[in-house]
Motif scaffolding. Structure first.
Motif, mmCIF file in Angstrom:
data_model
loop_
_atom_site.group_PDB
_atom_site.id
_atom_site.type_symbol
_atom_site.label_atom_id
_atom_site.label_comp_id
_atom_site.label_asym_id
_atom_site.label_seq_id
_atom_site.Cartn_x
_atom_site.Cartn_y
_atom_site.Cartn_z
ATOM 1 N N ILE A 111 22.623 3.645 9.792
ATOM 2 C CA ILE A 111 21.982 4.710 9.030
ATOM 3 C C ILE A 111 20.982 5.458 9.904
ATOM 4 O O ILE A 111 20.519 6.546 9.580
ATOM 5 C CB ILE A 111 21.299 4.129 7.781
ATOM 6 C CG1 ILE A 111 21.008 5.240 6.785
ATOM 7 C CG2 ILE A 111 20.036 3.359 8.148
ATOM 8 C CD1 ILE A 111 20.649 4.748 5.420
ATOM 9 N N SER A 147 19.759 10.409 11.956
ATOM 10 C CA SER A 147 19.715 9.647 10.712
ATOM 11 C C SER A 147 20.873 10.088 9.834
ATOM 12 O O SER A 147 21.209 11.266 9.770
ATOM 13 C CB SER A 147 18.383 9.866 9.991
ATOM 14 O OG SER A 147 18.269 11.185 9.509
ATOM 15 N N SER A 180 13.370 7.225 -3.817
ATOM 16 C CA SER A 180 14.313 6.294 -3.197
ATOM 17 C C SER A 180 14.816 6.871 -1.877
ATOM 18 O O SER A 180 15.694 7.735 -1.859
ATOM 19 C CB SER A 180 15.497 6.047 -4.147
ATOM 20 O OG SER A 180 16.448 5.194 -3.548
ATOM 21 N N ASP A 228 18.745 -2.981 -0.929
ATOM 22 C CA ASP A 228 19.815 -2.361 -0.129
ATOM 23 C C ASP A 228 19.330 -1.220 0.759
ATOM 24 O O ASP A 228 20.152 -0.502 1.348
ATOM 25 C CB ASP A 228 20.954 -1.847 -1.032
ATOM 26 C CG ASP A 228 21.595 -2.957 -1.831
ATOM 27 O OD1 ASP A 228 21.692 -4.077 -1.310
ATOM 28 O OD2 ASP A 228 21.995 -2.706 -2.991
ATOM 29 N N LYS A 229 18.018 -1.016 0.849
ATOM 30 C CA LYS A 229 17.483 0.034 1.711
ATOM 31 C C LYS A 229 17.093 -0.556 3.065
ATOM 32 O O LYS A 229 17.051 -1.766 3.258
ATOM 33 C CB LYS A 229 16.267 0.696 1.056
ATOM 34 C CG LYS A 229 16.547 1.280 -0.320
ATOM 35 C CD LYS A 229 17.575 2.400 -0.250
ATOM 36 C CE LYS A 229 17.795 3.011 -1.620
ATOM 37 N NZ LYS A 229 18.769 4.118 -1.589
ATOM 38 N N ASP A 286 16.479 6.223 2.015
ATOM 39 C CA ASP A 286 17.382 5.289 2.681
ATOM 40 C C ASP A 286 16.650 4.476 3.735
ATOM 41 O O ASP A 286 17.014 3.338 4.028
ATOM 42 C CB ASP A 286 18.549 6.039 3.315
ATOM 43 C CG ASP A 286 19.414 6.729 2.278
ATOM 44 O OD1 ASP A 286 19.905 6.041 1.370
ATOM 45 O OD2 ASP A 286 19.589 7.954 2.358
ATOM 46 N N GLY A 329 20.924 9.351 6.576
ATOM 47 C CA GLY A 329 20.365 9.199 5.245
ATOM 48 C C GLY A 329 18.964 9.781 5.236
ATOM 49 O O GLY A 329 18.494 10.343 6.225
ATOM 50 N N SER A 330 18.285 9.640 4.119
ATOM 51 C CA SER A 330 16.943 10.197 3.972
ATOM 52 C C SER A 330 15.896 9.256 4.561
ATOM 53 O O SER A 330 15.977 8.046 4.412
ATOM 54 C CB SER A 330 16.646 10.459 2.498
ATOM 55 O OG SER A 330 16.804 9.271 1.740
ATOM 56 N N SER A 356 17.844 9.205 -7.691
ATOM 57 C CA SER A 356 18.435 7.910 -7.327
ATOM 58 C C SER A 356 17.415 6.773 -7.334
ATOM 59 O O SER A 356 17.751 5.632 -7.018
ATOM 60 C CB SER A 356 19.077 8.002 -5.934
ATOM 61 O OG SER A 356 18.118 8.372 -4.956
ATOM 62 N N CYS A 407 16.018 12.342 -4.193
ATOM 63 C CA CYS A 407 15.509 10.979 -4.008
ATOM 64 C C CYS A 407 14.896 10.444 -5.292
ATOM 65 O O CYS A 407 14.850 9.229 -5.498
ATOM 66 C CB CYS A 407 14.478 10.951 -2.882
ATOM 67 S SG CYS A 407 15.157 11.380 -1.253
ATOM 68 N N PRO A 434 22.048 -0.085 6.909
ATOM 69 C CA PRO A 434 21.561 -0.278 5.536
ATOM 70 C C PRO A 434 21.241 -1.745 5.259
ATOM 71 O O PRO A 434 22.004 -2.632 5.626
ATOM 72 C CB PRO A 434 22.735 0.207 4.679
ATOM 73 C CG PRO A 434 23.449 1.206 5.550
ATOM 74 C CD PRO A 434 23.327 0.661 6.939
#
Length: 257
Positions: A11, A74, A154, A184-185, A156, A76-77, A111, A108, A40
């Motif tokens: 990620i 990246s 939320s 899961d982050k 990543d 993801g965020s 989620s 974000c 992740p």
């Protein structure tokens, strides 16, 4: 090249990254380029005696400081430095600051495993009023408010430079939400708090004072193999300001945080 042994797609990927290692000498950079990945679910503790280099890493990943060379990608965020002010003007009311951030990070928020109502109820319990201006908050109230904001969205990847307040009794109400949101982050922390590392991290990376990656892998192994002499300071004595600006440099790039 140092890569975690994991079948999941990364990620975050660092590619030939060079950072400054010395606050007083711009020519001193890591001895060899950083080429490593974060996947992740990986919670990475950076272990090093060089607090300035750790500052540079977090600030670079947050797009606040430009690296000497190389880049990172990246997939993801990435959140702003955890507990930081995220550029909010202290003349804003808490409600205005919350509305501003929820409009920027709407995806974000959608989620998120934490609702705005949960956040508002906790602020109400702490007698922190949304009509108050940020500058009117007491020191502890301000820390609590900004830590709450960091938890609401939320991301990543969470960037966590300082955990002293998070792990204090003042944040007892927030730690369960922190654990919930982290599911899961991924996270990267440069905190020296051993309790935080043991509770929330599963990976460790030992970096020498000149930026050489000595070890990366399981956290327990990293701690066991860490024979670096750690200085006697706590997280509050590191080079971070609350709004995470690299004030002594001209190479600060605030970004959209």
């Amino acid at each position: 090249m140092f890569n975690f042994q994991n079948s999941a797609k990364p990620i975050l990927r660092l590619d030939q990254l060079y950072l400054r290692c010395d606050k007083s000498d711009r020519s001193i950079i890591n001895l060899s380029p950083w080429n490593w990945q974060l996947r992740p679910g990986e919670k990475l503790a950076i272990i090093s005696t060089n607090s300035y280099l750790k500052y540079q890493l977090i600030a670079t990943l947050a797009n606040l400081v430009k690296p000497v060379s190389g880049n990172f990608l990246s997939y993801g965020s990435i959140g702003w430095p955890f507990g930081g002010e995220d550029g909010l003007d202290n003349k804003l009311t808490l409600k205005q600051g919350l509305e501003f951030l929820t409009s920027i990070y709407s995806d974000c928020l959608e989620s998120s495993l934490i609702s705005i109502d949960e956040l508002l109820s906790i602020l109400l319990f702490k007698s922190i009023k949304l009509e108050s201006k940020i500058k009117e908050l007491q020191k502890e109230e301000k820390k609590f408010f900004f830590l709450s904001l960091s938890l609401l969205f939320s991301f990543d990847i969470y960037l966590i430079p300082n955990t002293q307040y998070l792990m204090s009794e003042h944040a007892n109400l927030l730690r369960p939400l922190f654990s919930k949101q982290l599911k899961d982050k991924a996270l990267i922390t440069t905190s020296i708090d051993s309790n935080f590392r043991h509770k929330y991290c599963n990976k460790g990376m030992i970096i020498s004072s000149l930026g050489e990656i000595v070890f990366e892998g399981n956290l327990k192994e990293a701690i066991k193999l860490d024979n670096l002499t750690m200085p006697s300071f706590n997280d509050n004595q590191l080079e971070f300001s609350n709004n995470f600006k690299n004030l002594e440099l001209n190479d600060c790039n605030r970004g959209e945080f």
